[in-house]
Enzyme design. Structure first.
Site, short mmCIF file in Angstrom:
data_model
loop_
_atom_site.label_atom_id
_atom_site.label_comp_id
_atom_site.label_asym_id
_atom_site.label_seq_id
_atom_site.Cartn_x
_atom_site.Cartn_y
_atom_site.Cartn_z
N GLU A 278 9.98 9.45 7.41
CA GLU A 278 9.60 10.66 8.15
C GLU A 278 9.72 10.47 9.66
OE1 GLU A 278 6.62 13.62 6.47
OE2 GLU A 278 5.39 12.44 7.82
N GLU A 281 13.32 10.65 10.47
CA GLU A 281 13.71 12.06 10.43
C GLU A 281 13.28 12.76 11.73
OE1 GLU A 281 11.74 13.87 7.10
OE2 GLU A 281 13.08 15.60 7.05
N CYS A 298 3.46 15.74 2.59
CA CYS A 298 2.96 14.83 1.54
C CYS A 298 1.84 15.47 0.71
CB CYS A 298 2.53 13.49 2.10
SG CYS A 298 1.55 13.60 3.57
N SER A 318 9.41 18.20 6.33
CA SER A 318 10.00 16.88 6.16
C SER A 318 10.48 16.78 4.73
CB SER A 318 8.94 15.81 6.43
OG SER A 318 9.42 14.58 5.94
N LYS A 357 -1.66 16.64 -7.30
CA LYS A 357 -0.69 15.59 -7.61
C LYS A 357 -0.25 15.67 -9.07
CE LYS A 357 -0.61 13.53 -3.55
NZ LYS A 357 0.62 13.44 -2.77
N GLU A 360 2.52 18.01 -8.82
CA GLU A 360 3.65 17.50 -8.04
C GLU A 360 4.59 16.62 -8.88
OE1 GLU A 360 2.65 14.55 -5.11
OE2 GLU A 360 4.35 15.03 -3.84
N GLU A 366 13.91 16.26 -8.47
CA GLU A 366 13.88 15.07 -7.61
C GLU A 366 12.72 14.14 -7.96
OE1 GLU A 366 15.63 18.47 -5.77
OE2 GLU A 366 13.66 18.06 -4.95
N CYS A 508 -7.34 14.09 2.48
CA CYS A 508 -7.54 13.64 1.09
C CYS A 508 -8.91 13.02 0.85
CB CYS A 508 -6.47 12.63 0.71
SG CYS A 508 -4.83 13.34 0.70
FE1 HC1 Z 1 -3.28 11.58 -0.08
FE2 HC1 Z 1 -0.97 10.71 0.25
S1 HC1 Z 1 -2.63 10.55 1.75
S2 HC1 Z 1 -1.42 12.87 -0.12
O1 HC1 Z 1 -3.49 12.71 1.42
O2 HC1 Z 1 0.40 11.20 1.55
O3 HC1 Z 1 -3.78 12.74 -2.70
O4 HC1 Z 1 -5.43 9.53 -0.28
O5 HC1 Z 1 -2.28 9.48 -1.94
O6 HC1 Z 1 1.05 10.54 -2.05
O7 HC1 Z 1 -0.63 7.80 0.75
C1 HC1 Z 1 -3.77 12.31 -1.73
C2 HC1 Z 1 -4.71 10.39 -0.23
C3 HC1 Z 1 -2.24 10.22 -1.06
C4 HC1 Z 1 0.32 10.59 -1.15
C5 HC1 Z 1 -0.69 8.87 0.54
FE1 SF4 Z 2 -3.50 17.84 -0.39
FE2 SF4 Z 2 -6.05 17.82 -0.99
FE3 SF4 Z 2 -4.30 16.74 -2.64
FE4 SF4 Z 2 -4.81 15.55 -0.32
S1 SF4 Z 2 -6.25 15.83 -1.98
S2 SF4 Z 2 -2.82 15.90 -1.22
S3 SF4 Z 2 -5.17 17.27 1.01
S4 SF4 Z 2 -4.46 18.89 -2.12
#
Ligand code: HC1
Ligand code: SF4
Ligand code: SF4
Length: 574
Positions: A278, A281, A298, A318, A357, A360, A366, A508
């Site tokens: 990132e 980038e 993220c 990103s 997640k 996700e 991808e 998070c």
């Molecule tokens: Fe997160 Fe991440 S910080 S998104 O906020 O970019 O969930 O803790 O795991 O993947 O590293 C959440 C936290 C986490 C990702 C990282």
């Molecule tokens: Fe986004 Fe909340 Fe998941 Fe962190 S815990 S990745 S801020 S939805």
């Protein structure tokens, strides 16, 4: 200050303080159910009623300001009788299957029933039968268990600005449901899980996938591996009696090994890798006049929000995948090759503070960049704590262990990802090095830390001003996006070059999959735990992580190389 009395105890409060908060100041606990410290009082349930001398009616402590000279009684037989009555009415429409409920042992209604010593209910037991909505991979909505407290709708509408949930029907047919009565998956829900973290009972909860993990751990044909997110290590302890913010990284590694994982990795390593991609980038866009601002991607709830509500920013995202996805694909390619393991046998579990997640991990092709699903299952912190308890692991007395270094050792920059502002701070540390060849004189970049909803800062890099914005908790995002939109309309340059967005309050650390009961005080403690971890690391910047350097040298080539693009980047679509 106002002077008043609570149960004969004198107390002084600031104007505007509620009776509930005034009572806390003198160690008097008034029971509540619909009230949550994150949210404005809604005064729906009536459990917190108190008597105020001179007032003909009992008043709701959560919504009534404490006035000067008030004489308040919080507990007497009559008040307790009213509260019991309210509770019995709620229990008369609530299913009695506590033993099979996902909130068993953590339910606020169950706790109140126990505190009030409720043994029987004088009203007829009548439950509105409604099927649970399991349409999303992230959360389950079970309206049958709903106590109509309104917390989830408030969080979703006003705190997250999504408006996926509302009350439908009238009178005793009132129920919580996705707006327009579609399924959650068809609704605008962004899967952040904040409703599940704020629900007092078992009406909204994460999709429980612990049994899939048990099965994988039992299967001799499978090679199970695992990774833990930044924010998990400072919150998991809350399930075992530790203070929020206690750093338990190495005990968690030990617990995961005892559960039977063959290799224990750390998402923080993935975060270092995300930063390499990132920040590169960002440096490219800055030097080559690419689309500005660059926006972090993220947080999957945020990317879902953007695809649904702000598609005019898609080109600003990103393309770097989130850390757990990057780690997943590295485990099934780089690690598998190095260890001579068939990647189709690797079962990768990510332990996240997050419900989004779970969505996700299959959101696009991808996410299968290794040729297999890169993350097989994503569990929340809450699910991991249940897995540990169900396995008879005495977490508190576990020894500290190390992770498997090759995809585990991390820099301080990787760990602060879990707090709002952390991704930006980590990116700034490496971007500065990329652009100037030197580290920042002080790697602690304070202006982006803390719980303020929108943080702005300016950083000078090689004579250029870089304007930064950090927003967390979705209700704050539009402020930032609208500033960019206004500039676009005027044909002016963007007011920011780099924006970090996290959907959850606090980032998070305040994720929708974290242990119940988070408040700003707890989120701040969890964040402090991460900053302490950062300060104790040998390397503070992602580009200094020797295992990251080896990964590029032996496998990926350069950041943003063709191979990196193939494995570590993704696309967003309206
Ligand atoms: Fe997160 Fe991440 S910080 S998104 O906020 O970019 O969930 O803790 O795991 O993947 O590293 C959440 C936290 C986490 C990702 C990282
Ligand atoms: Fe986004 Fe909340 Fe998941 Fe962190 S815990 S990745 S801020 S939805
Ligand atoms: Fe609303 Fe988030 Fe719950 Fe979806 S997961 S209903 S967006 S609070």
């Amino acid at each position: 200050k106002y002077k008043l009395e609570i149960n004969g105890i004198p107390v002084e409060v600031d104007p505007g303080t509620t009776i509930l908060d005034a009572a806390h100041q003198v160690q008097v606990k008034i029971p509540t159910l619909c009230y949550h410290p994150d949210l404005p009082a809604w005064a729906a349930c009536g459990i917190c009623v108190v008597k105020v001398e001179g007032s003909p009616k009992m008043l709701r402590a959560c919504a009534t300001p404490a006035g000067p000279g008030m004489k308040i009684i919080t507990h007497d037989p009559e008040i307790v009788k009213v509260r019991r009555n309210v509770l019995e009415l709620i229990l008369s429409t609530h299913p009695n299957d506590c033993l099979q409920c996902p909130r068993n042992g953590h339910c606020e209604l169950q706790r109140l029933a126990a505190e009030f010593g409720i043994r029987d209910v004088k009203f007829e037991h009548r439950v509105n039968e409604i099927k649970p909505d399991e349409s999303t991979p992230a959360i389950v909505l079970n309206p049958e268990k709903c106590v109509l407290c309104g917390r989830c709708a408030n969080v979703c509408q006003y705190q997250q600005n999504v408006w996926a949930l509302e009350f439908l029907g009238r009178g005793d047919q009132t129920r919580i449901a996705p707006a327009a009565d579609v399924t959650l998956n068809e609704s605008p829900c962004i899967k952040c899980g904040q409703c599940s973290a704020h629900c007092p009972v078992g009406a909204i909860y994460e999709q429980d996938e612990t049994s899939k993990v048990w099965e994988a751990l039992e299967d001799p044909e499978i090679y199970p591996v695992v990774q833990i997110a930044p924010a998990v290590r400072v919150a998991i302890g809350e399930a075992f009696g530790y203070e929020p913010g206690t750093l338990l990284t190495r005990k968690t590694y030990a617990a995961l090994r005892r559960l039977g994982f063959e290799a224990v990795f750390d998402t923080n390593f993935g975060a270092d890798l995300t930063i390499m991609e990132e920040a590169t980038e960002f440096a490219h866009r800055l030097n080559d006049g690419g689309e500005m601002p660059l926006i972090t991607s993220c947080c999957p709830a945020w990317t879902d929000y953007m695809e649904k509500f702000a598609p005019d920013f898609i080109d600003n995202f990103s393309s770097a995948k989130s850390p757990h996805e990057m780690l997943g694909v590295m485990a099934k390619t780089y690690y598998a090759q190095k260890m001579g393991i068939d990647p189709s046998k690797i079962f990768m579990v990510s332990i996240m503070p997050c419900t989004a997640k779970k969505y996700e991990i299959t959101r696009s092709d991808e996410m299968f960049a290794s040729g297999h699903q890169d993350i097989d299952v994503s569990l929340t912190t809450r699910e991991l704590s249940r897995l540990i308890k169900a396995s008879g692991i005495d977490f508190v007395n576990l020894p500290d262990e190390d992770c498997d270094s090759i995809l585990g050792d991390y820099s301080g920059a990787g760990t602060i990802f879990g707090a709002t502002g952390g991704v930006m701070e980590a990116a700034v540390r490496t971007a500065h090095h990329l652009i100037t060849g030197k580290n920042l004189p002080d790697v602690n970049y304070e202006p982006v830390r803390g719980l303020e909803g929108v943080k702005e800062a300016t950083l000078e890099v090689a004579g250029q001003e870089i304007r930064i914005a950090v927003a967390h908790w979705m209700c704050n995002i539009d402020t930032v996006l609208n500033r960019v939109r206004e500039a676009r309309e005027r044909g002016a340059p963007s007011p920011y070059q780099f924006i970090e967005v996290m959907a959850c309050r606090g980032g998070c650390v305040g994720g929708g999959g974290q242990p119940y009961g988070a408040t700003d005080e707890i989120r701040a403690k969890r964040a402090r735990g991460l900053y302490r971890d950062d300060e104790s690391r040998e390397h503070r910047c992602s580009h200094e992580n020797p295992f990251i350097q080896t990964l590029y040298k032996d496998f990926l080539g350069e950041p943003c190389s063709e191979k990196s693009h193939e494995l570590l980047h993704t696309e967003y679509r309206p």
